[in-house]
Write a protein that holds these residues in place. Structure first.
Motif, PDB file in Angstrom:
ATOM      1  N   ARG A 193       0.841  -1.212   0.000  1.00 54.13           N
ATOM      2  CA  ARG A 193       0.000   0.000   0.000  1.00 54.13           C
ATOM      3  C   ARG A 193       0.869   1.252   0.000  1.00 54.13           C
ATOM      4  N   SER A 194       1.970   1.235   0.741  1.00 57.34           N
ATOM      5  CA  SER A 194       2.889   2.383   0.757  1.00 57.34           C
ATOM      6  C   SER A 194       3.490   2.621  -0.621  1.00 57.34           C
ATOM      7  N   LEU A 195       3.891   1.553  -1.287  1.00 58.13           N
ATOM      8  CA  LEU A 195       4.456   1.670  -2.629  1.00 58.13           C
ATOM      9  C   LEU A 195       3.436   2.276  -3.594  1.00 58.13           C
ATOM     10  N   VAL A 196       2.217   1.762  -3.573  1.00 53.31           N
ATOM     11  CA  VAL A 196       1.176   2.258  -4.472  1.00 53.31           C
ATOM     12  C   VAL A 196       0.846   3.713  -4.160  1.00 53.31           C
ATOM     13  N   SER A 197       0.741   4.040  -2.907  1.00 53.72           N
ATOM     14  CA  SER A 197       0.451   5.419  -2.503  1.00 53.72           C
ATOM     15  C   SER A 197       1.535   6.380  -2.992  1.00 53.72           C
ATOM     16  N   THR A 198       2.792   5.975  -2.864  1.00 52.50           N
ATOM     17  CA  THR A 198       3.909   6.799  -3.329  1.00 52.50           C
ATOM     18  C   THR A 198       3.838   7.010  -4.838  1.00 52.50           C
ATOM     19  N   ALA A 199       3.580   5.944  -5.584  1.00 46.08           N
ATOM     20  CA  ALA A 199       3.497   6.062  -7.044  1.00 46.08           C
ATOM     21  C   ALA A 199       2.347   6.965  -7.458  1.00 46.08           C
ATOM     22  N   LEU A 200       1.180   6.781  -6.865  1.00 45.72           N
ATOM     23  CA  LEU A 200       0.024   7.610  -7.228  1.00 45.72           C
ATOM     24  C   LEU A 200       0.281   9.074  -6.928  1.00 45.72           C
ATOM     25  N   ALA A 259       3.263  10.550  -6.830  1.00 45.05           N
ATOM     26  CA  ALA A 259       4.257  11.033  -7.792  1.00 45.05           C
ATOM     27  C   ALA A 259       3.626  11.341  -9.145  1.00 45.05           C
ATOM     28  N   TRP A 260       2.603  10.579  -9.513  1.00 49.70           N
ATOM     29  CA  TRP A 260       1.948  10.760 -10.805  1.00 49.70           C
ATOM     30  C   TRP A 260       0.764  11.716 -10.750  1.00 49.70           C
ATOM     31  N   GLY A 261       0.414  12.213  -9.561  1.00 48.79           N
ATOM     32  CA  GLY A 261      -0.731  13.101  -9.430  1.00 48.79           C
ATOM     33  C   GLY A 261      -2.066  12.397  -9.580  1.00 48.79           C
ATOM     34  N   HIS A 262      -2.118  11.123  -9.239  1.00 45.07           N
ATOM     35  CA  HIS A 262      -3.364  10.349  -9.342  1.00 45.07           C
ATOM     36  C   HIS A 262      -3.901   9.967  -7.969  1.00 45.07           C
ATOM     37  N   GLU A 263      -3.884  10.914  -7.045  1.00 45.76           N
ATOM     38  CA  GLU A 263      -4.390  10.645  -5.702  1.00 45.76           C
ATOM     39  C   GLU A 263      -5.859  10.236  -5.704  1.00 45.76           C
ATOM     40  N   GLU A 264      -6.609  10.609  -6.745  1.00 48.74           N
ATOM     41  CA  GLU A 264      -8.036  10.260  -6.813  1.00 48.74           C
ATOM     42  C   GLU A 264      -8.249   8.746  -6.889  1.00 48.74           C
ATOM     43  N   LEU A 265      -7.222   8.002  -7.242  1.00 47.45           N
ATOM     44  CA  LEU A 265      -7.318   6.542  -7.315  1.00 47.45           C
ATOM     45  C   LEU A 265      -6.907   5.860  -6.012  1.00 47.45           C
ATOM     46  N   GLY A 266      -6.589   6.663  -5.003  1.00 45.07           N
ATOM     47  CA  GLY A 266      -6.021   6.134  -3.769  1.00 45.07           C
ATOM     48  C   GLY A 266      -6.832   5.052  -3.098  1.00 45.07           C
ATOM     49  N   TYR A 267      -8.087   5.316  -2.772  1.00 54.46           N
ATOM     50  CA  TYR A 267      -8.886   4.344  -2.015  1.00 54.46           C
ATOM     51  C   TYR A 267      -8.992   3.019  -2.771  1.00 54.46           C
ATOM     52  N   ALA A 268      -9.409   3.072  -4.025  1.00 57.11           N
ATOM     53  CA  ALA A 268      -9.595   1.844  -4.796  1.00 57.11           C
ATOM     54  C   ALA A 268      -8.272   1.104  -4.977  1.00 57.11           C
ATOM     55  N   SER A 269      -7.210   1.840  -5.289  1.00 51.30           N
ATOM     56  CA  SER A 269      -5.907   1.210  -5.510  1.00 51.30           C
ATOM     57  C   SER A 269      -5.390   0.516  -4.261  1.00 51.30           C
ATOM     58  N   LEU A 270      -5.563   1.146  -3.115  1.00 44.59           N
ATOM     59  CA  LEU A 270      -5.066   0.556  -1.872  1.00 44.59           C
ATOM     60  C   LEU A 270      -5.861  -0.698  -1.503  1.00 44.59           C
ATOM     61  N   GLN A 271      -7.156  -0.679  -1.757  1.00 43.29           N
ATOM     62  CA  GLN A 271      -7.973  -1.871  -1.509  1.00 43.29           C
ATOM     63  C   GLN A 271      -7.557  -3.005  -2.448  1.00 43.29           C
ATOM     64  N   ILE A 272      -7.357  -2.649  -3.721  1.00 35.84           N
ATOM     65  CA  ILE A 272      -6.994  -3.657  -4.720  1.00 35.84           C
ATOM     66  C   ILE A 272      -5.652  -4.299  -4.393  1.00 35.84           C
ATOM     67  N   VAL A 273      -4.630  -3.496  -4.132  1.00 35.94           N
ATOM     68  CA  VAL A 273      -3.316  -4.088  -3.861  1.00 35.94           C
ATOM     69  C   VAL A 273      -3.355  -4.922  -2.589  1.00 35.94           C
ATOM     70  N   SER A 274      -4.131  -4.496  -1.606  1.00 39.86           N
ATOM     71  CA  SER A 274      -4.270  -5.297  -0.382  1.00 39.86           C
ATOM     72  C   SER A 274      -4.856  -6.670  -0.691  1.00 39.86           C
TER      73      SER A 274
END
Length: 138
Positions: A31-38, A40-55
């Motif tokens: 989750r930390s890795l995905v959060s950092t990448a998002l 860096a890319w300015g895609h914080e709007e994908l945060g919740y879904a991305s963190l759930q998915i990677v988990s």
């Protein structure tokens, strides 16, 4: 303990990859890795879904494989973000239909609901289970 630092992808596509020991703690690190990448890319709007998915993908690899390590990869092409979890198991991921009292079995149903698409790619040495999300065009 096997841990490699996050590194940029060598494909010309912006991305990060990190290898973790196959332990329950890998989900938090992923989750930390995905959060950092998002971020860096300015895609914080994908945060919740991305963190759930990677988990869910990491937890599936931890629970259902015997790999000593798993690798998490995240890449971006324009406004599509792909999260992948790599393990050494050849077994295909299975979507279950648990009843309302089941304590597990909903992970891939959740991944499908939160992502634009998902799937897996079988390799000679294992597989990559991935999910794609669509962000705002930057």
């Amino acid at each position: 303990m096997i841990t490699t630092p996050a590194r940029p992808a060598g494909t010309g596509v912006p991305g990060y990859a990190q290898t973790f020991p196959r332990t329950p703690a890998a989900a938090g690190r992923a989750r930390s890795l995905v959060s950092t990448a998002l971020s860096a890319w300015g895609h914080e709007e994908l945060g919740y879904a991305s963190l759930q998915i990677v988990s869910e993908l990491v937890n599936n690899a931890v629970t259902h494989t015997r790999s000593s390590a798993i690798q998490v990869v995240i890449s971006r092409e324009r406004f599509r973000v792909r999260i992948g979890v790599i393990d050494r198991s050849l077994a295909a991921p299975t979507v279950r239909c648990p009843d309302e009292n089941a304590e597990s079995g909903r992970g891939l149903v959740l991944v499908a609901a939160l992502s634009a698409s998902w799937g897996y790619e079988r390799k000679q040495w294992g597989k990559v289970v991935w999910a794609e999300l669509t962000g705002e065009e930057k």
